[in-house]
Design an enzyme around this catalytic site. Structure first.
Site, short mmCIF file in Angstrom:
data_model
loop_
_atom_site.label_atom_id
_atom_site.label_comp_id
_atom_site.label_asym_id
_atom_site.label_seq_id
_atom_site.Cartn_x
_atom_site.Cartn_y
_atom_site.Cartn_z
N LYS A 280 -5.88 -9.22 9.05
CA LYS A 280 -7.27 -9.43 8.68
C LYS A 280 -8.18 -9.30 9.91
O LYS A 280 -7.84 -9.73 11.01
CB LYS A 280 -7.46 -10.81 8.06
CG LYS A 280 -6.81 -10.94 6.69
CD LYS A 280 -7.40 -9.96 5.69
CE LYS A 280 -6.70 -10.04 4.34
NZ LYS A 280 -7.26 -9.07 3.39
N HIS B 23 -3.35 -1.53 -4.47
CA HIS B 23 -3.56 -2.91 -4.03
C HIS B 23 -2.75 -3.81 -4.95
O HIS B 23 -2.74 -3.63 -6.17
CB HIS B 23 -5.05 -3.25 -4.14
CG HIS B 23 -5.36 -4.70 -3.93
ND1 HIS B 23 -5.47 -5.61 -4.97
CD2 HIS B 23 -5.60 -5.41 -2.79
CE1 HIS B 23 -5.76 -6.81 -4.49
NE2 HIS B 23 -5.85 -6.72 -3.17
N GLU C 188 2.09 -2.38 -1.05
CA GLU C 188 1.62 -3.64 -0.49
C GLU C 188 2.52 -4.79 -0.97
O GLU C 188 2.79 -4.92 -2.16
CB GLU C 188 0.17 -3.90 -0.91
CG GLU C 188 -0.39 -5.17 -0.30
CD GLU C 188 -1.89 -5.29 -0.43
OE1 GLU C 188 -2.49 -6.04 0.37
OE2 GLU C 188 -2.47 -4.63 -1.32
N GLU D 285 -9.22 -0.84 6.09
CA GLU D 285 -9.40 -1.12 4.67
C GLU D 285 -10.71 -1.88 4.40
O GLU D 285 -11.02 -2.84 5.10
CB GLU D 285 -8.22 -1.94 4.17
CG GLU D 285 -8.22 -2.21 2.68
CD GLU D 285 -6.88 -2.74 2.20
OE1 GLU D 285 -6.88 -3.53 1.22
OE2 GLU D 285 -5.83 -2.38 2.79
N ASP E 236 -6.11 -1.45 -7.92
CA ASP E 236 -5.24 -2.54 -8.34
C ASP E 236 -4.89 -2.28 -9.80
O ASP E 236 -5.77 -2.34 -10.67
CB ASP E 236 -5.93 -3.90 -8.17
CG ASP E 236 -4.95 -5.04 -8.36
OD1 ASP E 236 -4.31 -5.11 -9.44
OD2 ASP E 236 -4.81 -5.87 -7.45
N ASP F 7 -7.94 -4.94 7.71
CA ASP F 7 -8.68 -5.12 6.46
C ASP F 7 -9.80 -6.12 6.71
O ASP F 7 -9.55 -7.28 7.04
CB ASP F 7 -7.73 -5.64 5.39
CG ASP F 7 -8.38 -5.82 4.03
OD1 ASP F 7 -9.59 -5.52 3.90
OD2 ASP F 7 -7.68 -6.26 3.10
N GLU G 71 -10.02 -1.34 -4.29
CA GLU G 71 -9.53 -2.47 -5.08
C GLU G 71 -10.64 -3.06 -5.95
O GLU G 71 -10.36 -3.82 -6.88
CB GLU G 71 -8.91 -3.55 -4.19
CG GLU G 71 -9.88 -4.32 -3.33
CD GLU G 71 -9.19 -5.34 -2.45
OE1 GLU G 71 -9.26 -6.54 -2.77
OE2 GLU G 71 -8.57 -4.94 -1.45
#
Length: 391
Positions: free
Chosen positions: A166, A296, A329, A220, A269, A194, A246
């Site tokens: 992150k 995702h 993922e 991301e 997703d 991300d 996503e």
């Protein structure tokens, strides 16, 4: 074979320790799963991505349009749900509710035909998929990266060849953390970042340029998902591949994302963007436009198995003798719903996960675990159907 019933379960798992990222903090995992049962008692499981109680209400809304339909005609079932909600649900939570039902229908269809979903999708181009570890969230507000080294080394010891961290705490802090992570994991492990759409175009451009030297596999959600043109502009200003999607829904949303040349990698997703039926169409769009696709995933092992089957079916474009690894993922944050709910459990060997060959998704639900995590249903079916004038 007709669909006899649809049941929903809102599952909650209180975390032993909360974690946070650029937007907010998590102290609980809460997920809505659905069980679709046929006339002969055979059933399939699905999962939706989004606020669980709202998802459940959406599923209850869709229930009367699905019960009685032929489970083998999954595209007809999907289109019925889509048409019934088109006027007010082209994007958002009702699409996720559709997705949960659609996935359960695919699982049920596979069990009735005694075939894995990968075969129903057209066949598995690969028998194994390489997972990447999603983790490296922030756990301490005073020292956000306090556990990074321990966590990264754990992933390496488990056999992961790629991991995602992150960012989004501010450019200076992010650059320092990315530099630290690259030093910890060395040059051979793939590293992705991300920001969960934390930055403006100017900020994302500055951050991207400053971390290019650390060999980032992709950046991301650098920007808010509304800004298609800004995504496209950012791609021209950095050598780091840009990913996102996503927050997109249906093939129409992904058509806009692709046509605007916003990303190098789309990340639908499947549990939110339209289920497996629509994911197949989104995959065709990606293939036709030369865009990579890495779904995702965030939820239970149901969602992970959905991604496994789908990724196994993605064509390699361009084709070549030695195919690259196709990534999946694999969330590594604390999550009893992911680890305990389904059986058999996922096993990673030599950094790869085998695509199940059992019928449907290849899993079932542990009823004891289901009862442990299930909360009282929140959807008032009669009221929902009354509002929608369902008879």
């Amino acid at each position: 074979m007709k669909i006899k019933s649809i049941e929903t379960f809102v599952l909650k798992d209180k975390l032993s320790k909360s974690f946070f990222f650029s937007q907010w903090e998590y102290s609980e995992r809460c997920i809505c799963i659905v069980k679709v049962t046929a006339e002969d008692g055979t059933y399939g499981w699905g999962e939706g991505y989004g606020p669980a109680s709202v998802l459940e209400a959406g599923i209850k809304l869709l229930e009367p349009f699905v019960v009685g339909e032929n489970v083998l005609e999954n595209e007809v079932v999907w289109n019925t749900m889509y048409r019934k909600t088109l006027d007010f649900a082209r994007r958002g939570i009702l699409v996720a509710s559709m997705s949960a039902i659609d996935i359960a229908v695919w699982d049920l269809k596979g069990k009735l035909l005694n075939l894995p979903i990968s075969t129903l999708l057209g066949g598995a181009h690969r028998s194994k998929v390489r997972p990447y570890a999603t983790g490296l969230y922030f756990t301490d507000h005073k020292n956000p990266t306090k556990t990074f080294e321990e966590e990264a080394k754990l992933y390496i010891s488990q056999g992961f060849k790629a991991m995602k961290m992150k960012v989004g705490l501010g450019i200076k802090e992010d650059v320092k953390n990315v530099k630290l992570m690259r030093e910890i994991i060395g040059p051979e492990i793939q590293l992705m970042v991300d920001s969960n759409h934390a930055y403006t175009l100017r900020e994302a451009t500055e951050l991207a340029r400053k971390i290019e030297q650390y060999d980032i596999a992709w950046f991301e959600e650098p920007l808010s998902p509304e800004f298609y043109d800004q995504y496209s502009e950012l791609r021209q200003k950095t050598t780091i591949p840009i990913s996102g999607g996503e927050c997109e829904y249906l093939r129409f949303g992904f058509q806009q994302l692709i046509a605007s040349k916003s990303v190098d990698i789309i990340q639908p997703d499947i549990c939110a963007s339209g289920g497996l039926t629509e994911a197949k169409r989104i995959g065709a769009l990606a293939s036709a436009n030369g865009v990579d696709l890495i779904p995702h995933t965030w939820g239970t092992a149901i969602g992970l198995h959905v991604a496994l089957h789908f990724i196994s079916n993605i064509e390699s474009v361009p084709g070549r003798m030695y195919q690259p690894d196709f990534l999946m993922e694999y969330d590594q944050t604390e999550n009893g719903l992911r680890d305990k709910l389904c059986f058999p459990s996922i096993e990673m060997k030599d950094g790869m996960i085998e695509v199940p060959k059992r019928p449907g998704l290849g899993i079932d639900i542990d009823e004891d675990v289901l009862n442990k995590y299930a909360s009282v249903p929140t959807g008032n079916t009669e009221e929902i159907q009354k509002i929608y004038k369902v008879k």
